[in-house]
Design a protein around this motif. Sequence first.
Motif, PDB file in Angstrom:
ATOM      1  N   ARG A 102       0.849  -1.191   0.000  1.00 43.44           N
ATOM      2  CA  ARG A 102       0.000   0.000   0.000  1.00 43.44           C
ATOM      3  C   ARG A 102       0.887   1.244   0.000  1.00 43.44           C
ATOM      4  O   ARG A 102       1.885   1.308   0.701  1.00 43.44           O
ATOM      5  CB  ARG A 102      -0.893   0.031   1.241  1.00 43.44           C
ATOM      6  N   GLU A 106       0.189   1.639  -6.301  1.00 48.08           N
ATOM      7  CA  GLU A 106      -0.590   2.567  -7.114  1.00 48.08           C
ATOM      8  C   GLU A 106       0.221   3.782  -7.570  1.00 48.08           C
ATOM      9  O   GLU A 106       0.125   4.178  -8.742  1.00 48.08           O
ATOM     10  CB  GLU A 106      -1.852   2.983  -6.361  1.00 48.08           C
ATOM     11  N   GLN A 109       2.483   2.595 -10.416  1.00 49.65           N
ATOM     12  CA  GLN A 109       1.702   2.360 -11.626  1.00 49.65           C
ATOM     13  C   GLN A 109       1.301   3.669 -12.287  1.00 49.65           C
ATOM     14  O   GLN A 109       1.332   3.790 -13.527  1.00 49.65           O
ATOM     15  CB  GLN A 109       0.456   1.528 -11.296  1.00 49.65           C
ATOM     16  N   ALA A 110       0.945   4.663 -11.488  1.00 51.41           N
ATOM     17  CA  ALA A 110       0.511   5.953 -12.036  1.00 51.41           C
ATOM     18  C   ALA A 110       1.663   6.725 -12.664  1.00 51.41           C
ATOM     19  O   ALA A 110       1.453   7.497 -13.609  1.00 51.41           O
ATOM     20  CB  ALA A 110      -0.143   6.781 -10.942  1.00 51.41           C
ATOM     21  N   THR A 150      -3.304  -5.192  -9.092  1.00 50.90           N
ATOM     22  CA  THR A 150      -4.441  -4.275  -8.973  1.00 50.90           C
ATOM     23  C   THR A 150      -5.281  -4.412 -10.239  1.00 50.90           C
ATOM     24  O   THR A 150      -4.957  -5.182 -11.141  1.00 50.90           O
ATOM     25  CB  THR A 150      -3.974  -2.818  -8.820  1.00 50.90           C
ATOM     26  N   GLU A 151      -6.344  -3.619 -10.306  1.00 50.62           N
ATOM     27  CA  GLU A 151      -7.210  -3.675 -11.493  1.00 50.62           C
ATOM     28  C   GLU A 151      -6.491  -3.186 -12.748  1.00 50.62           C
ATOM     29  O   GLU A 151      -6.956  -3.424 -13.873  1.00 50.62           O
ATOM     30  CB  GLU A 151      -8.478  -2.843 -11.256  1.00 50.62           C
ATOM     31  N   LYS A 152      -5.348  -2.529 -12.588  1.00 50.40           N
ATOM     32  CA  LYS A 152      -4.597  -2.047 -13.744  1.00 50.40           C
ATOM     33  C   LYS A 152      -3.730  -3.141 -14.374  1.00 50.40           C
ATOM     34  O   LYS A 152      -3.173  -2.930 -15.456  1.00 50.40           O
ATOM     35  CB  LYS A 152      -3.717  -0.862 -13.345  1.00 50.40           C
ATOM     36  N   THR A 177      -4.339  -9.017  -2.768  1.00 49.96           N
ATOM     37  CA  THR A 177      -4.387  -7.587  -3.035  1.00 49.96           C
ATOM     38  C   THR A 177      -3.297  -6.903  -2.211  1.00 49.96           C
ATOM     39  O   THR A 177      -2.808  -7.476  -1.215  1.00 49.96           O
ATOM     40  CB  THR A 177      -5.743  -6.983  -2.658  1.00 49.96           C
TER      41      THR A 177
END
Length: 284
Positions: A102, A106, A109-110, A150-152, A177
Amino acid sequence: MLDKSKTYLIVGLGLLGGKYAQVLSQKGYNVTGITHSQSTLDYALQHGYIRAGKNADFEDLVKEADCIIFGLYPTVLLDWVKQYGRLIRPGTMVTDVSGVKRGVVEPVQAALPEGVEFIASHPMAGRETSGIAHSAEVNFAPANFIITPTEKNTQAGIDWCRDLAVELGFKRISVLTPAEHDHMIGYVSQLCHAIAVSLMCASDNSELANYTGDSFRDLTRIAHINDKMWAELFLWNKDNLISEIDMFESALQDMREKLVRDDREGLEEMFRLSTKRREAFDKK
């Protein structure tokens, strides 16, 4: 299966990054490396862990890579991606070895360019030692490997990460997750280190080596700890770790109360439960 015609770049040639490089190179993969330390780079080259490597002006290595593995602390990983992530080519598969997810997955990825897939993972194979000189001591065979998509992420990315784990020698591979991973790691890893460190810090035990038994040695092996890395991991996952510490304190307090009350049956019941759960753990 992994493609041996592709170039695998290891960014951060420490204990785990060095082990990844060693295993992949021994299996015939084209491995390059980036690290900040000249001595680490020299070690990796001299021992054949990597074909080429740099600790500065490494843009060409990043652009040439088909697959990238980050062996960096979370904060260093985020900083590296912000500064150099733009150099990674679309189509590149990327993963890491970070002990927390966590706040890492994300943002990475971003920050990466469109077409670059970051599929986070965690090899549960650390040791109380650190640095590439100790990487040969790491044994992946009995260790667990966790993939945290993740969903990506695509199925192709998850499959690539699984294939990487198999090629490295991991036998048991799980998918969680990022949140599930951090909750689990707070108990099975971080709490254990917290207990070992607390046991060593509770009193001056400099003379204990003269007469201690295996119990103390076994319990405190991981108290020989990488201070910078584990302080970072603890703080990044502090909500889960604090919750696990509270749970452990409750169990220890329960034992203390049984001692105060001379509750032999209560103690024996705890010991039977402990033995039963350990036996079930060993069977797995």
